[in-house]
Structure formats: structure tokens, C-alpha cells
Design a protein around this motif. Sequence first.
Motif, PDB file in Angstrom:
ATOM      1  N   GLU A  61      17.684 -42.032  18.989  1.00 40.62           N
ATOM      2  CA  GLU A  61      16.250 -42.313  18.916  1.00 40.62           C
ATOM      3  C   GLU A  61      15.954 -43.811  18.911  1.00 40.62           C
ATOM      4  O   GLU A  61      14.822 -44.219  19.180  1.00 40.62           O
ATOM      5  CB  GLU A  61      15.661 -41.693  17.642  1.00 40.62           C
ATOM      6  CG  GLU A  61      15.715 -40.177  17.598  1.00 40.62           C
ATOM      7  CD  GLU A  61      17.013 -39.662  17.023  1.00 40.62           C
ATOM      8  OE1 GLU A  61      17.096 -38.457  16.751  1.00 40.62           O
ATOM      9  OE2 GLU A  61      17.952 -40.474  16.857  1.00 40.62           O
ATOM     10  N   LEU A  62      16.974 -44.633  18.615  1.00 45.09           N
ATOM     11  CA  LEU A  62      16.744 -46.066  18.544  1.00 45.09           C
ATOM     12  C   LEU A  62      16.473 -46.667  19.911  1.00 45.09           C
ATOM     13  O   LEU A  62      15.788 -47.692  20.020  1.00 45.09           O
ATOM     14  CB  LEU A  62      17.950 -46.769  17.904  1.00 45.09           C
ATOM     15  CG  LEU A  62      17.911 -46.950  16.387  1.00 45.09           C
ATOM     16  CD1 LEU A  62      17.797 -45.632  15.658  1.00 45.09           C
ATOM     17  CD2 LEU A  62      19.146 -47.708  15.911  1.00 45.09           C
ATOM     18  N   GLY A  63      17.005 -46.064  20.963  1.00 43.18           N
ATOM     19  CA  GLY A  63      16.790 -46.575  22.306  1.00 43.18           C
ATOM     20  C   GLY A  63      17.317 -47.988  22.465  1.00 43.18           C
ATOM     21  O   GLY A  63      18.487 -48.269  22.182  1.00 43.18           O
ATOM     22  N   PHE A  70      15.541 -51.293  13.304  1.00 43.85           N
ATOM     23  CA  PHE A  70      15.004 -49.996  12.912  1.00 43.85           C
ATOM     24  C   PHE A  70      14.783 -49.928  11.401  1.00 43.85           C
ATOM     25  O   PHE A  70      13.726 -49.499  10.928  1.00 43.85           O
ATOM     26  CB  PHE A  70      15.982 -48.895  13.351  1.00 43.85           C
ATOM     27  CG  PHE A  70      15.642 -47.519  12.855  1.00 43.85           C
ATOM     28  CD1 PHE A  70      14.706 -46.744  13.509  1.00 43.85           C
ATOM     29  CD2 PHE A  70      16.279 -46.998  11.730  1.00 43.85           C
ATOM     30  CE1 PHE A  70      14.396 -45.467  13.047  1.00 43.85           C
ATOM     31  CE2 PHE A  70      15.976 -45.732  11.263  1.00 43.85           C
ATOM     32  CZ  PHE A  70      15.031 -44.960  11.929  1.00 43.85           C
ATOM     33  N   VAL A  71      15.781 -50.383  10.631  1.00 45.92           N
ATOM     34  CA  VAL A  71      15.677 -50.349   9.172  1.00 45.92           C
ATOM     35  C   VAL A  71      14.678 -51.384   8.681  1.00 45.92           C
ATOM     36  O   VAL A  71      13.885 -51.116   7.761  1.00 45.92           O
ATOM     37  CB  VAL A  71      17.057 -50.576   8.524  1.00 45.92           C
ATOM     38  CG1 VAL A  71      16.927 -50.696   7.006  1.00 45.92           C
ATOM     39  CG2 VAL A  71      18.002 -49.438   8.884  1.00 45.92           C
ATOM     40  N   THR A 197      13.810 -37.251  12.827  1.00 46.91           N
ATOM     41  CA  THR A 197      14.407 -36.196  13.651  1.00 46.91           C
ATOM     42  C   THR A 197      15.785 -35.792  13.174  1.00 46.91           C
ATOM     43  O   THR A 197      16.287 -34.727  13.554  1.00 46.91           O
ATOM     44  CB  THR A 197      14.491 -36.660  15.116  1.00 46.91           C
ATOM     45  OG1 THR A 197      15.162 -37.933  15.170  1.00 46.91           O
ATOM     46  CG2 THR A 197      13.098 -36.808  15.718  1.00 46.91           C
ATOM     47  N   GLN A 198      16.434 -36.625  12.345  1.00 47.77           N
ATOM     48  CA  GLN A 198      17.759 -36.302  11.828  1.00 47.77           C
ATOM     49  C   GLN A 198      17.693 -35.380  10.608  1.00 47.77           C
ATOM     50  O   GLN A 198      18.722 -34.875  10.163  1.00 47.77           O
ATOM     51  CB  GLN A 198      18.501 -37.594  11.449  1.00 47.77           C
ATOM     52  CG  GLN A 198      18.813 -38.495  12.642  1.00 47.77           C
ATOM     53  CD  GLN A 198      19.793 -37.847  13.605  1.00 47.77           C
ATOM     54  OE1 GLN A 198      20.780 -37.254  13.195  1.00 47.77           O
ATOM     55  NE2 GLN A 198      19.513 -37.958  14.903  1.00 47.77           N
ATOM     56  N   LEU A 223       5.585 -51.070  15.769  1.00 50.23           N
ATOM     57  CA  LEU A 223       6.370 -52.256  16.102  1.00 50.23           C
ATOM     58  C   LEU A 223       7.388 -51.998  17.210  1.00 50.23           C
ATOM     59  O   LEU A 223       7.575 -52.821  18.106  1.00 50.23           O
ATOM     60  CB  LEU A 223       7.094 -52.765  14.860  1.00 50.23           C
ATOM     61  CG  LEU A 223       6.362 -53.799  14.010  1.00 50.23           C
ATOM     62  CD1 LEU A 223       7.182 -54.150  12.775  1.00 50.23           C
ATOM     63  CD2 LEU A 223       6.048 -55.056  14.803  1.00 50.23           C
ATOM     64  N   MET A 224       8.047 -50.856  17.147  1.00 53.23           N
ATOM     65  CA  MET A 224       9.130 -50.594  18.079  1.00 53.23           C
ATOM     66  C   MET A 224       8.628 -50.106  19.445  1.00 53.23           C
ATOM     67  O   MET A 224       9.258 -50.378  20.465  1.00 53.23           O
ATOM     68  CB  MET A 224      10.097 -49.576  17.478  1.00 53.23           C
ATOM     69  CG  MET A 224      10.831 -50.079  16.248  1.00 53.23           C
ATOM     70  SD  MET A 224      11.972 -48.869  15.515  1.00 53.23           S
ATOM     71  CE  MET A 224      13.176 -48.694  16.822  1.00 53.23           C
ATOM     72  N   HIS A 225       7.489 -49.402  19.435  1.00 54.31           N
ATOM     73  CA  HIS A 225       7.017 -48.810  20.697  1.00 54.31           C
ATOM     74  C   HIS A 225       5.584 -49.179  21.047  1.00 54.31           C
ATOM     75  O   HIS A 225       5.076 -48.748  22.080  1.00 54.31           O
ATOM     76  CB  HIS A 225       7.141 -47.284  20.630  1.00 54.31           C
ATOM     77  CG  HIS A 225       8.494 -46.805  20.200  1.00 54.31           C
ATOM     78  ND1 HIS A 225       9.628 -47.019  20.957  1.00 54.31           N
ATOM     79  CD2 HIS A 225       8.897 -46.145  19.077  1.00 54.31           C
ATOM     80  CE1 HIS A 225      10.681 -46.494  20.327  1.00 54.31           C
ATOM     81  NE2 HIS A 225      10.264 -45.973  19.186  1.00 54.31           N
ATOM     82  N   GLY A 226       4.925 -49.943  20.180  1.00 56.01           N
ATOM     83  CA  GLY A 226       3.533 -50.286  20.434  1.00 56.01           C
ATOM     84  C   GLY A 226       2.616 -49.091  20.349  1.00 56.01           C
ATOM     85  O   GLY A 226       1.542 -49.070  20.960  1.00 56.01           O
TER      86      GLY A 226
END
Length: 263
Positions: A61-63, A70-71, A197-198, A223-226
Motif C-alpha cells: 500500500e505504500l507505493g 508513511f509512519v 488494510t493489514q 499528504l501521501m496522495h493529495g
Amino acid sequence: MTILTELWQQRWLFLTFVRREVTSRYSGTIAGGLWALGQPVLLLMIYGFVFRKVFKVGFPELGEHSFVAFVACALWPWMAFQEGVQRATHAVVGNSGLVKKVHFPHELLVFASIGATFFIHFVGFMVVICALALGGEPFRFAGLPVVLMGWLALLLLASAIALVTASFQVFLKDIDHMLGPALMIMFYVTPILYPTTQVPESVRWIVAFNPLVHLLEPIRAGLMHGDLAAFGQLTLFVLGGGAAVFAAVLLFRRLSDYFEDFI
């Protein structure tokens, strides 16, 4: 006079308490406010080493993002929430001399402790995010409105909880002893070190009852995907959080009449 009007009239006293809270934490230390940034950074390095190097955990999922990024997106908001609630729980007891001698809205002590903690960790959050972005982390700063709304909702939630725990701490000295383990459990059942999802589907519905999930996940997604899709949801959380703070203030004031007898 309404509660909001009274608190607004006392805003300069609140700012004084916030300034005292910030300066008193680091007075006499060599590194000063750098300790506020250093502790989460150290935790981030430890989590990165343990999960990536020792356990070699990989989340698809981190892509394109790193595990550290991520953390980091959720760790600083969590630290603000955790430390804010813990510190504010002692706001009344820790200022017993002031509470006994001076007449003022005692909830200002709680708000000041929460506000100072969130301010310090938000600054640290922005510093780390900008540093990771300069290091090549592909953050999407178009999602900042969701990030800011998430922090505001988290601030209101922490304030509502702290008003209750701070008032109860005056009468029940073991509140802080119960609060520590409770927050530790909440840390691990909140998707900070792992994606939602985990979580096994059989217990995912339980995780959904954790309000922090619905606040930290949008901050991370913003932040990660807007992703701005959660802005409306966070607006409802802010409105609900405001109502919760108002109700907590009413409870706090009912109990504050007896503070001097138990401090």
C-alpha cells in the motif's frame, strides 16, 4: 455571560499560560525545544529499523513512498494527542497554588497545556515533512487542507478528553496511572505503524470505532496522495469535537467548584 464570551475575554491569560507552558518545559536544558523534535525522530528511526531491517516488513500500500514517510505522517499527530492528553491531565493538580489563590476559568490551564503541546509537535511535524520532501519523498501538498482539518479535529478531541481526565484527576489520583496503559493500547490498535488494510477483516469493524483512525488516516492520505475526499468528514468531526469540548467544559465547571477542597 456565555462560556464562549468569557473564554474569549480571557484570551490573553490563555496565551500567557501557553507561553509559560512552552518555556517551562525546556528551561534549563541545553538543546531546548530540539528535544520535542528529537524524541519523535528517534522513535521514527527505531520503528524504521525494526520493521524494515529486522522484520523486513513490506506493505504494498505504500507505493512510491518509504515506510519512514508513511509512519511520520501519523506519528507526529499521535504524539501531539498522547502527550497533550497526558500533560493536560495534570494541569489543574500541577497548578494547585494558582487554582487556590487566583480566580479565573480553570479550564484555561487545560487548554493551554493542550495548545502548547500541539503547537510544538505541529512545528516538528512540518519540519520533518519538509525535510523528507526535500529528500525526495513525493508528498502531495495539495492535500494540506485535509491535513490541517485533521489536526484541528484531533486538537478538539484531545481537549474534550483532557478536560474530563484533568477534572477527575483532582478527585481520583489514579487516573494518570490508568491513562498511560490505555494510551499505549490505543497506539497499537491505531494504524500508525501499519495500514488499515493489514487489519484482519474479522476485527476491522472494531478498529472502525476508534476515532483516531478516522483522523490519522485522512492526514496520511492527504499528504501521501493529495486526497481531499475526507474534508467533509473531517468537518463533521470538527463540529462534533467542538460540541464535545463544550459539554466537557460544562462538566469541568461543575466539578471545579470542589477543586480547592481536594487539591
